[in-house]
Design a protein around this motif. Sequence first.
Motif, PDB file in Angstrom:
ATOM      1  N   CYS A  86       0.880  -1.244  -0.038  1.00  0.00           N
ATOM      2  CA  CYS A  86       0.076   0.042   0.064  1.00  0.00           C
ATOM      3  C   CYS A  86       0.794   1.365   0.062  1.00  0.00           C
ATOM      4  O   CYS A  86       1.690   1.341   0.738  1.00  0.00           O
ATOM      5  CB  CYS A  86      -0.919  -0.131   1.285  1.00  0.00           C
ATOM      6  SG  CYS A  86      -2.352   1.515   1.141  1.00  0.00           S
ATOM      7  N   CYS A  95      -0.422   4.753   5.087  1.00  0.00           N
ATOM      8  CA  CYS A  95       0.575   3.555   5.075  1.00  0.00           C
ATOM      9  C   CYS A  95       1.980   4.350   4.943  1.00  0.00           C
ATOM     10  O   CYS A  95       3.056   4.151   5.516  1.00  0.00           O
ATOM     11  CB  CYS A  95       0.491   2.368   4.098  1.00  0.00           C
ATOM     12  SG  CYS A  95      -0.926   1.366   4.407  1.00  0.00           S
ATOM     13  N   THR A 149       2.186  -1.831  -6.670  1.00  0.00           N
ATOM     14  CA  THR A 149       1.787  -0.991  -5.349  1.00  0.00           C
ATOM     15  C   THR A 149       0.484  -0.647  -5.504  1.00  0.00           C
ATOM     16  O   THR A 149      -0.049  -0.850  -6.726  1.00  0.00           O
ATOM     17  CB  THR A 149       2.511   0.340  -5.293  1.00  0.00           C
ATOM     18  OG1 THR A 149       2.493   0.942  -6.546  1.00  0.00           O
ATOM     19  CG2 THR A 149       3.983  -0.199  -4.764  1.00  0.00           C
ATOM     20  N   CYS A 154      -4.412   3.387  -1.259  1.00  0.00           N
ATOM     21  CA  CYS A 154      -5.187   3.077   0.042  1.00  0.00           C
ATOM     22  C   CYS A 154      -6.256   1.722  -0.153  1.00  0.00           C
ATOM     23  O   CYS A 154      -7.001   1.779  -0.871  1.00  0.00           O
ATOM     24  CB  CYS A 154      -6.017   4.092   0.554  1.00  0.00           C
ATOM     25  SG  CYS A 154      -6.791   3.581   2.117  1.00  0.00           S
ATOM     26  N   ILE A 155      -6.095   0.616   0.558  1.00  0.00           N
ATOM     27  CA  ILE A 155      -6.901  -0.365   0.602  1.00  0.00           C
ATOM     28  C   ILE A 155      -7.998  -0.548   1.619  1.00  0.00           C
ATOM     29  O   ILE A 155      -8.681  -1.355   1.789  1.00  0.00           O
ATOM     30  CB  ILE A 155      -6.052  -1.736   0.627  1.00  0.00           C
ATOM     31  CG1 ILE A 155      -5.196  -1.914   2.021  1.00  0.00           C
ATOM     32  CG2 ILE A 155      -5.306  -2.027  -0.678  1.00  0.00           C
ATOM     33  CD1 ILE A 155      -4.778  -3.219   2.424  1.00  0.00           C
ATOM     34  N   CYS A 169      -6.595   1.463   7.099  1.00  0.00           N
ATOM     35  CA  CYS A 169      -5.609   2.473   7.235  1.00  0.00           C
ATOM     36  C   CYS A 169      -5.031   2.156   8.957  1.00  0.00           C
ATOM     37  O   CYS A 169      -4.007   2.538   9.360  1.00  0.00           O
ATOM     38  CB  CYS A 169      -5.881   3.983   7.484  1.00  0.00           C
ATOM     39  SG  CYS A 169      -6.652   4.144   5.561  1.00  0.00           S
ATOM     40  N   THR A 197      -4.615  -9.648   3.432  1.00  0.00           N
ATOM     41  CA  THR A 197      -3.994  -8.342   3.961  1.00  0.00           C
ATOM     42  C   THR A 197      -3.210  -8.813   5.347  1.00  0.00           C
ATOM     43  O   THR A 197      -3.772  -9.418   6.302  1.00  0.00           O
ATOM     44  CB  THR A 197      -5.424  -7.449   4.511  1.00  0.00           C
ATOM     45  OG1 THR A 197      -5.947  -7.193   3.273  1.00  0.00           O
ATOM     46  CG2 THR A 197      -4.551  -6.039   4.700  1.00  0.00           C
TER      47      THR A 197
END
Length: 161
Positions: free
Chosen positions: A85, A90, A123, A126-127, A130, A142
């Motif tokens: 991320c 991150c 890359t 944002c997934i 956070c 994850t």
Amino acid sequence: MTEAKVSAQADLGQIDSVIANYREQRWGLIPLLHEVQRIIGYIPPEAIPRIAGGLGLFPTQVQGVISFYSQFYTTPRGKNIVRVCRGTACHVRGGKTILKLVKRQLGVEEGETTPNLEYTLETVACIGVCALAPNIVINMNTYGQMNPKKVARLFSRGDDA
Ligand code: FES
């Protein structure tokens, strides 16, 4: 004959069967590309003229569609897709260092695949988790609160878990 050549010929044979289902049907380009990618894992560049010929298109038209859609790949992808991320949370919690460590661990740069086809490194923005930054996603899993030790552990196991 080398193993790579045999494999490439087998791939082209499979691609020819897919093309046969869409012969002269220009509308079929995108489904055809999806099907080839599903079967082979990517769209080999040497298949582009065959695909174009089969559908009655120019190779540049096929290449244009492949380049336009980011979901099409013209190089082999790894068995495991590693996404580090690059989102703000991150980043401020050391994501840049994590990316550097992952690159070093895998021996590849962003967008590259390890020679053994085990990992492809990418890359991602944002997934959405956070609170656990910095994060890495491997396939559908994850891994949060990454640190150098966790990175080393993650990739020394030789699998994605
Ligand atoms: S910034 Fe990485 S999960 Fe949001």
